[in-house]
Design an enzyme around this catalytic site. Structure first.
Site, PDB file in Angstrom:
ATOM      1  N   ASP A 194    -118.544 -92.748 -35.481  1.00 23.27           N
ATOM      2  CA  ASP A 194    -118.433 -91.190 -35.060  1.00 23.27           C
ATOM      3  C   ASP A 194    -119.818 -91.012 -34.275  1.00 23.27           C
ATOM      4  O   ASP A 194    -120.964 -91.362 -34.870  1.00 23.27           O
ATOM      5  CB  ASP A 194    -118.152 -90.377 -35.959  1.00 23.27           C
ATOM      6  CG  ASP A 194    -117.503 -89.094 -35.402  1.00 23.27           C
ATOM      7  OD1 ASP A 194    -117.548 -88.771 -34.395  1.00 23.27           O
ATOM      8  OD2 ASP A 194    -117.629 -88.149 -36.407  1.00 23.27           O
ATOM      9  N   HIS A 229    -120.321 -92.587 -24.891  1.00 21.04           N
ATOM     10  CA  HIS A 229    -119.249 -93.730 -25.233  1.00 21.04           C
ATOM     11  C   HIS A 229    -119.550 -94.938 -24.671  1.00 21.04           C
ATOM     12  O   HIS A 229    -119.325 -96.160 -25.440  1.00 21.04           O
ATOM     13  CB  HIS A 229    -117.935 -93.010 -24.805  1.00 21.04           C
ATOM     14  CG  HIS A 229    -117.361 -91.992 -25.163  1.00 21.04           C
ATOM     15  ND1 HIS A 229    -117.085 -91.820 -26.763  1.00 21.04           N
ATOM     16  CD2 HIS A 229    -116.807 -90.644 -24.782  1.00 21.04           C
ATOM     17  CE1 HIS A 229    -116.732 -90.481 -26.800  1.00 21.04           C
ATOM     18  NE2 HIS A 229    -116.548 -90.008 -25.723  1.00 21.04           N
ATOM     19  N   SER A 240    -108.402 -92.341 -32.374  1.00 19.18           N
ATOM     20  CA  SER A 240    -107.374 -91.795 -33.356  1.00 19.18           C
ATOM     21  C   SER A 240    -106.055 -91.085 -32.727  1.00 19.18           C
ATOM     22  O   SER A 240    -106.195 -90.830 -31.678  1.00 19.18           O
ATOM     23  CB  SER A 240    -108.120 -90.802 -34.328  1.00 19.18           C
ATOM     24  OG  SER A 240    -108.046 -89.457 -33.595  1.00 19.18           O
ATOM     25  N   LEU A 289    -114.842-114.533 -37.184  1.00 12.83           N
ATOM     26  CA  LEU A 289    -114.552-113.051 -37.741  1.00 12.83           C
ATOM     27  C   LEU A 289    -113.330-112.340 -37.092  1.00 12.83           C
ATOM     28  O   LEU A 289    -113.142-112.789 -35.894  1.00 12.83           O
ATOM     29  CB  LEU A 289    -115.630-112.185 -37.113  1.00 12.83           C
ATOM     30  CG  LEU A 289    -115.769-110.493 -37.307  1.00 12.83           C
ATOM     31  CD1 LEU A 289    -115.742-110.062 -38.751  1.00 12.83           C
ATOM     32  CD2 LEU A 289    -116.780-109.787 -36.442  1.00 12.83           C
TER      33      LEU A 289
END
Ligand code: IPE
Ligand code: IPE
Ligand code: MG
Length: 231
Positions: free
Chosen positions: A17, A34, A62, A128
């Protein structure tokens, strides 16, 4: 500092965020924030394996982010598209595996196709695991799990049933959950999986987050006394 109490976390979940505030502070449009945020994603993915972390879940978009102006949504989808293209070239070299958590609708088909391809192409990699939380909402995920159980004809549902029907049933719960930018809330992220996660909040804005900040978060986690309801 005192001796560490915990091994490094196997799974770190991050609420990335502060891109907009970073842009504002630099007198730039939100899109520039961004873009810098996408660079921070690459830095963190590179730094993560050496810290002993096996899974990282990144909250990229989201279910509530669809309420943003269409122009900003387009910027975010475009950046994601480009980032997927880059990882299509480099994921094997980094031995990365891509997983995704979230609903498919209403993501654009061309983006879903690219993502599906990268998920399939990296399935064999053993390094990963990057779990991309995209069009993700935790309440929707829990409902999805419950509905999947009902569709199987279950009359009563256990905790194991819910866990087994989450978007990524083989993903262990995150030991550490990081949120940048000074906000201290979950914003519909991992409500089920974070039941016993350690939370780490930092004022650092996501575009400024780097290996040093990640190390700080991991070390803070390693000093926490995790009790799980015991004494
Ligand atoms: C995080 O940065 C990126 C997404 C939520 C997609 P924000 O865009 O939320 O940045 P702030 O919170 O406005 O600073
Ligand atoms: C959470 O950040 C979602 C992502 C980081 C993708 P938001 O900026 O959307 O959350 P709120 O609106 O501050 O709760
Ligand atoms: Mg925000």
């Amino acid at each position: 500092m005192s001796e560490t109490k915990n091994l490094p976390p196997a799974h770190v979940a991050i609420i990335m965020d502060g891109n907009g505030r970073w842009a504002k502070a630099h007198h730039l449009p939100r899109s520039a924030g961004h873009r810098e945020g996408a660079k921070a994603v690459r830095r963190v993915i590179e730094a993560t394996p050496s810290l002993g972390i096996k899974y990282v879940t990144l909250y990229a978009f989201s279910t509530e982010n669809w309420t943003r102006p269409q122009e900003e949504i387009d910027t975010l989808m475009d950046l994601l598209d480009k980032t997927i293209d880059e990882y299509q070239k480099s994921a094997d070299k980094q031995n990365l595996r891509l997983w995704v958590s979230g609903a498919r609708e209403p993501l654009p088909a061309h983006l879903l196709n690219k993502i599906d391809e990268l998920v399939a192409d990296t399935a064999k990699n053993t390094g990963l695991t990057v779990n991309l939380a995209l069009n993700y909402g935790a309440r929707q995920e829990i409902l999805h799990a419950v509905n999947a159980c009902l569709a199987e004809g279950k009359k009563s549902i256990t905790q194991q049933d819910i866990s087994a029907h989450l978007y990524q049933p083989n993903l262990p719960d995150p030991e550490l959950l990081i949120r940048t930018s000074g906000e201290e809330r979950l914003s519909n992220f991992l409500l089920w999986q974070a039941a016993y996660s350690e939370f780490y909040f930092t004022p650092v804005l996501w575009p400024d987050f780097d290996e040093k900040e990640l190390k700080k978060a991991v070390l803070a986690y390693q000093h926490r006394a995790r009790r799980f309801g015991g004494i």
